[in-house]
Design an enzyme around this catalytic site. Structure first.
Site, PDB file in Angstrom:
ATOM      1  N   PRO A   1       0.754  -1.335  -0.085  1.00 55.55           N
ATOM      2  CG  PRO A   1      -0.168  -1.058   1.969  1.00 55.55           C
ATOM      3  CD  PRO A   1       0.318  -2.143   1.162  1.00 55.55           C
ATOM      4  CG  ASN A   2      -0.481   4.262   1.251  1.00 56.65           C
ATOM      5  OD1 ASN A   2      -1.151   4.848   0.800  1.00 56.65           O
ATOM      6  ND2 ASN A   2      -0.213   3.758   2.440  1.00 56.65           N
TER       7      ASN A   2
ATOM      8  NE  ARG B   1       4.073   6.408   1.725  1.00 56.10           N
ATOM      9  CZ  ARG B   1       4.348   5.115   2.041  1.00 56.10           C
ATOM     10  NH1 ARG B   1       4.694   4.390   1.134  1.00 56.10           N
ATOM     11  NH2 ARG B   1       4.006   4.784   3.223  1.00 56.10           N
TER      12      ARG B   1
ATOM     13  CE1 TYR C   1       9.009   5.048   2.634  1.00 58.58           C
ATOM     14  CE2 TYR C   1       7.393   6.838   2.874  1.00 58.58           C
ATOM     15  CZ  TYR C   1       7.867   5.497   3.273  1.00 58.58           C
ATOM     16  OH  TYR C   1       7.410   5.040   4.623  1.00 58.58           O
TER      17      TYR C   1
ATOM     18  CG  ASN D   1       8.343  -2.062   0.011  1.00 54.71           C
ATOM     19  OD1 ASN D   1       7.831  -2.318   0.877  1.00 54.71           O
ATOM     20  ND2 ASN D   1       8.841  -0.882  -0.400  1.00 54.71           N
TER      21      ASN D   1
ATOM     22  CB  ALA E   1       1.720   0.025   5.918  1.00 57.72           C
TER      23      ALA E   1
ATOM     24  CD  GLU F   1       9.757  -7.683   4.463  1.00 54.67           C
ATOM     25  OE1 GLU F   1       9.003  -8.660   4.284  1.00 54.67           O
ATOM     26  OE2 GLU F   1       9.990  -6.892   5.264  1.00 54.67           O
TER      27      GLU F   1
ATOM     28  CG  HIS G   1      11.159  -2.537   4.033  1.00 52.14           C
ATOM     29  ND1 HIS G   1       9.868  -2.283   3.902  1.00 52.14           N
ATOM     30  CD2 HIS G   1      11.601  -3.679   4.457  1.00 52.14           C
ATOM     31  CE1 HIS G   1       9.239  -3.413   4.556  1.00 52.14           C
ATOM     32  NE2 HIS G   1      10.395  -4.275   4.754  1.00 52.14           N
TER      33      HIS G   1
ATOM     34  NE  ARG H   1      10.353   6.087   8.322  1.00 49.32           N
ATOM     35  CZ  ARG H   1       9.386   5.672   7.419  1.00 49.32           C
ATOM     36  NH1 ARG H   1       9.500   4.568   6.556  1.00 49.32           N
ATOM     37  NH2 ARG H   1       8.595   6.475   7.231  1.00 49.32           N
TER      38      ARG H   1
END
Ligand code: DQA
Length: 143
Positions: A9-10, A17, A22, A74, A77, A98, A100, A107
């Site tokens: 998502p996103n 964003r 990012y 990825n 969330a 995976e 990111h 964070r």
């Protein structure tokens, strides 16, 4: 090698964003960058993104039926929430990495809870678009 690249998502909002976190490039820009960097190598990579957990689970299941060799994911969330994506990844017998863009360990505390991460062979995070490139390079590495 036949690779599925999944985004959660996103990630469709990459570029606009939180660019300070990012970066300024879209997901399509990242795909183009990876393809350009690896053009000497022979592989098929299909990139898919969805804001829906169900789509991601269905695509992971299809990856087995489609005979894909590897998944680079990825989960965004969903990394921090989804037992269902963890289970789907566990059921996929190919290689799983995976990725990111950001270093989630540096964070907010809620990002330190990682549910999907343990289902993959390894994790690359914190290097922006290079996280994806490094994941691809790892897949082509011979031991
Ligand atoms: C992310 C990190 C996640 O914590 C976040 O929810 C995202 C993007 C990353 O690529 O840095 O959406 O997966």
């Amino acid at each position: 090698m036949n690779i599925l690249v999944l985004g959660g998502p996103n990630l469709n909002l990459l570029g606009s964003r939180e660019p300070e976190v990012y970066g300024k490039e879209s997901l399509q820009d990242i795909e183009n960058f990876v393809n350009d960097e690896l053009k000497a190598l022979k592989f098929t990579a299909v990139w898919k993104q969805s804001n829906s957990e169900a789509d991601l689970i269905n695509w992971i299941q299809e990856a087995s039926r489609d005979g894909r060799d590897a998944i680079i994911i990825n989960p965004a969330a969903f990394t921090h929430t989804s037992v269902a994506i963890y289970d789907a990844l566990k059921a996929f017998n190919g290689k799983k990495i995976e990725v990111h863009l950001s270093n989630t360990n540096a964070r907010e505390d809620f990002r330190k809870t990682k549910i999907t991460t343990g289902a993959s062979d390894g994790v690359i995070e914190g290097f922006g678009k290079y996280s994806y490139l490094l994941a691809f390079k790892q897949l082509f590495e011979k031991y």
